[in-house]
Design a protein around this motif. Structure first.
Motif, PDB file in Angstrom:
ATOM      1  N   VAL A 117     -21.304  61.935  12.528  1.00  0.00           N
ATOM      2  CA  VAL A 117     -20.468  63.120  12.341  1.00  0.00           C
ATOM      3  C   VAL A 117     -20.429  63.890  13.663  1.00  0.00           C
ATOM      4  O   VAL A 117     -21.441  63.973  14.370  1.00  0.00           O
ATOM      5  N   THR A 147     -26.056  59.318  13.006  1.00  0.00           N
ATOM      6  CA  THR A 147     -26.015  60.505  12.145  1.00  0.00           C
ATOM      7  C   THR A 147     -25.109  61.609  12.697  1.00  0.00           C
ATOM      8  O   THR A 147     -24.121  61.970  12.080  1.00  0.00           O
ATOM      9  N   VAL A 177     -22.126  54.995  12.580  1.00  0.00           N
ATOM     10  CA  VAL A 177     -21.192  56.078  12.254  1.00  0.00           C
ATOM     11  C   VAL A 177     -21.916  57.406  12.361  1.00  0.00           C
ATOM     12  O   VAL A 177     -23.069  57.539  11.946  1.00  0.00           O
ATOM     13  N   TRP A 226     -18.985  59.977   6.432  1.00  0.00           N
ATOM     14  CA  TRP A 226     -20.200  59.373   7.006  1.00  0.00           C
ATOM     15  C   TRP A 226     -20.999  58.681   5.905  1.00  0.00           C
ATOM     16  O   TRP A 226     -21.404  57.527   6.057  1.00  0.00           O
TER      17      TRP A 226
END
Length: 291
Positions: free
Chosen positions: A126, A14, A124, A113
């Motif tokens: 951010v 996240t 993945v 994302w």
């Protein structure tokens, strides 16, 4: 407290901190994407800024290019084949940990994302605070193009993460979802003009307003899951219902989706067409004011 300890905050699925990225910058299976994107009235050129300075090894992810050009709506979800081919050409594929950032702090990176998650890619995250925080802390940037090697990507589309206008219209009528609008309060109420011409003012009936920037700290980092939960609840969002996030064109809605995911709420989806679609059709109902 606006920031949790780093070891609690970092989650490669996240959100990760600049400290985390600095520690992992040379990992062989790390892939960094610059997903900067701006509205026309921002007078900023994302690709030019990338070419001038980016995090070492970063590839530029063009949200407008990697989209469905068959649609008249802006940057809609691209066909699977296009997503796979573009990412393969960027050297991003199976087995990679992807970190996405943008030049605004935390803005368009969340859209990419979400797009990766839609395509079944879970590794993945951010970059919390994005390029501004990275540079403010003295971390390196470069203007060199990355060395790219093809990598196959396996895509498994997660259709539960996206909603179309028909599905959102039904949810609005039935009231069985929490529709959450990330636009500013003025746009939500129909009091401020839309940045795109030809759109009506207001919001989807039954929607609640959580402006995306209300979930961010002054330095562009995201507030804690506990703080975000309180903001959603204060806006009248029923977190017991499945959530549909929406905004102007499906970009900042993903910031709400990211916050919901960090809160542990898995039953959320994003209305891809968002107000660019809903506001353009006179046959779709609108509401004005706060509710």
């Amino acid at each position: 407290m606006n920031k949790r300890p780093t070891d609690m905050q970092d989650d490669p699925r996240t959100l990760v901190s600049t400290d985390w990225l600095a520690a992992h910058l040379r990992d062989p299976d790390l892939r960094i994407l610059d997903a900067s994107w701006y509205l026309p009235n921002a007078n900023r050129n994302a690709s030019a800024e990338y070419e001038n300075a980016h995090i070492p090894g970063a590839r530029f992810f063009d949200i407008d290019d990697i989209s469905d050009h068959r649609s008249d709506l802006p940057h809609m979800v691209p066909p699977v084949e296009k997503f796979m081919s573009r990412l393969r050409a960027m050297g991003v594929g199976d087995g990679h940990q992807v970190v996405v950032y943008d030049g605004a702090g935390l803005n368009s990176a969340a859209r990419v994302w979400w797009l990766f998650r839609l395509m079944g890619q879970n590794n993945v995250a951010v970059l919390d605070g994005g390029l501004p925080k990275w540079q403010s802390e003295g971390h390196p940037v470069e203007d060199l193009p990355p060395v790219v090697r093809d990598r196959h990507m396996t895509v498994r589309v997660q259709n539960s993460l996206v909603r179309d206008v028909t599905q959102v219209s039904q949810a609005s009528k039935l009231g069985d979802h929490s529709i959450i609008d990330a636009r500013s309060a003025g746009r939500f109420r129909g009091e401020a003009p839309e940045p795109r011409e030809g759109l009506r003012g207001g919001h989807i009936p039954g929607a609640r307003n959580v402006p995306f920037d209300s979930l961010l700290n002054d330095n562009g980092t995201m507030k804690t899951p506990e703080e975000c939960r309180a903001i959603f609840e204060a806006a009248g969002v029923d977190l017991g219902k499945p959530a549909i996030t929406t905004c102007g064109s499906g970009v900042t809605a993903a910031i709400l989706s990211l916050a919901l995911e960090r809160m542990g709420k898995a039953d959320h989806s994003l209305y891809d067409g968002s107000w660019a679609e809903w506001g353009a059709f006179p046959t779709l109902p609108i509401a004005t004011g706060d509710a």
